[in-house]
Design an enzyme around this catalytic site. Structure first.
Site, PDB file in Angstrom:
ATOM      1  N   GLN A   1     105.594 -41.546  -3.820  1.00  0.00           N
ATOM      2  CA  GLN A   1     104.523 -40.942  -3.011  1.00  0.00           C
ATOM      3  C   GLN A   1     103.176 -41.540  -3.393  1.00  0.00           C
ATOM      4  OE1 GLN A   1     104.207 -36.622  -3.105  1.00  0.00           O
ATOM      5  NE2 GLN A   1     102.737 -36.608  -1.418  1.00  0.00           N
TER       6      GLN A   1
ATOM      7  N   HIS B   1     104.304 -35.862   4.242  1.00  0.00           N
ATOM      8  CA  HIS B   1     104.638 -36.640   5.439  1.00  0.00           C
ATOM      9  C   HIS B   1     106.121 -36.990   5.412  1.00  0.00           C
ATOM     10  CE1 HIS B   1     103.079 -39.248   2.225  1.00  0.00           C
ATOM     11  NE2 HIS B   1     104.017 -40.114   2.582  1.00  0.00           N
TER      12      HIS B   1
HETATM   13  P1  DGP Z   1     104.274 -42.459   0.582  1.00  0.00           P
HETATM   14  O1  DGP Z   1     104.460 -43.669  -0.282  1.00  0.00           O
HETATM   15  O2  DGP Z   1     105.555 -41.666   0.825  1.00  0.00           O
HETATM   16  O3  DGP Z   1     103.131 -41.589   0.106  1.00  0.00           O
HETATM   17  O4  DGP Z   1     103.891 -43.038   2.008  1.00  0.00           O
HETATM   18  C1  DGP Z   1     102.569 -43.293   2.396  1.00  0.00           C
HETATM   19  C2  DGP Z   1     102.613 -44.244   3.551  1.00  0.00           C
HETATM   20  O5  DGP Z   1     101.358 -44.196   4.195  1.00  0.00           O
HETATM   21  C3  DGP Z   1     102.841 -45.702   3.151  1.00  0.00           C
HETATM   22  O6  DGP Z   1     104.074 -46.148   3.714  1.00  0.00           O
HETATM   23  C4  DGP Z   1     101.680 -46.456   3.775  1.00  0.00           C
HETATM   24  C5  DGP Z   1     101.059 -45.460   4.722  1.00  0.00           C
HETATM   25  N1  DGP Z   1      99.618 -45.523   4.850  1.00  0.00           N
HETATM   26  C6  DGP Z   1      98.725 -45.547   3.823  1.00  0.00           C
HETATM   27  N2  DGP Z   1      97.472 -45.571   4.323  1.00  0.00           N
HETATM   28  C7  DGP Z   1      97.592 -45.553   5.675  1.00  0.00           C
HETATM   29  C8  DGP Z   1      96.639 -45.550   6.750  1.00  0.00           C
HETATM   30  O7  DGP Z   1      95.427 -45.564   6.574  1.00  0.00           O
HETATM   31  N3  DGP Z   1      97.143 -45.524   8.018  1.00  0.00           N
HETATM   32  C9  DGP Z   1      98.494 -45.512   8.259  1.00  0.00           C
HETATM   33  N4  DGP Z   1      98.869 -45.493   9.540  1.00  0.00           N
HETATM   34  N5  DGP Z   1      99.414 -45.494   7.271  1.00  0.00           N
HETATM   35  C10 DGP Z   1      98.954 -45.519   6.004  1.00  0.00           C
END
Ligand code: DGP
Length: 113
Positions: free
Chosen positions: A93, A99
């Protein structure tokens, strides 16, 4: 709302995202670092930092997240997909607003690495 929370800001429309679903309580948008041809994040409007922070009162909300994921999968023509929730740093995470990862469009192995 967590004032400095990235996903709270995305839900509020303060930070742009490629949105594929939104209603009053949950939203889905494309992950910026896709790990599959279709990689969608489903988030609740309510700020909950980690899965370990959910409560009985969140039961309905958690169900709404899965229903939203199912609708998005249908919309994108995904018949087989993986749903993942990482809880805590060792699980991977990075963003501390719960999410659901909806991943599809390729074959996945099991167990995960
Ligand atoms: P986790 O590692 O489970 O906390 O997943 C977080 C996810 O969020 C990672 O796959 C990348 C995504 N992410 C991080 N910052 C942003 C952002 O600003 N916009 C979008 N669309 N996704 C993001």
């Amino acid at each position: 709302m967590g004032e400095e929370c990235l996903f709270c800001k995305i839900f509020a429309g303060e930070i742009p995202a490629n949105v594929v679903y939104k209603d009053d309580t949950v939203m889905a948008f494309r992950d910026v670092r896709p790990q599959a041809p279709n990689h969608i994040l489903v988030i609740p409007k309510k700020h909950i930092g980690m899965v370990s922070g959910v409560d009985e009162e969140d039961v309905h909300l958690l169900g709404r997240m899965i229903i939203a994921a199912k609708k998005v999968a249908e919309k994108l023509g995904m018949k087989s997909y993986r749903l993942v929730m990482n809880c805590g740093g060792d699980a991977g995470q990075e963003v501390f607003h719960i999410h659901l990862h909806l991943l599809g469009g390729r074959k996945f192995s099991w167990p995960p690495g």
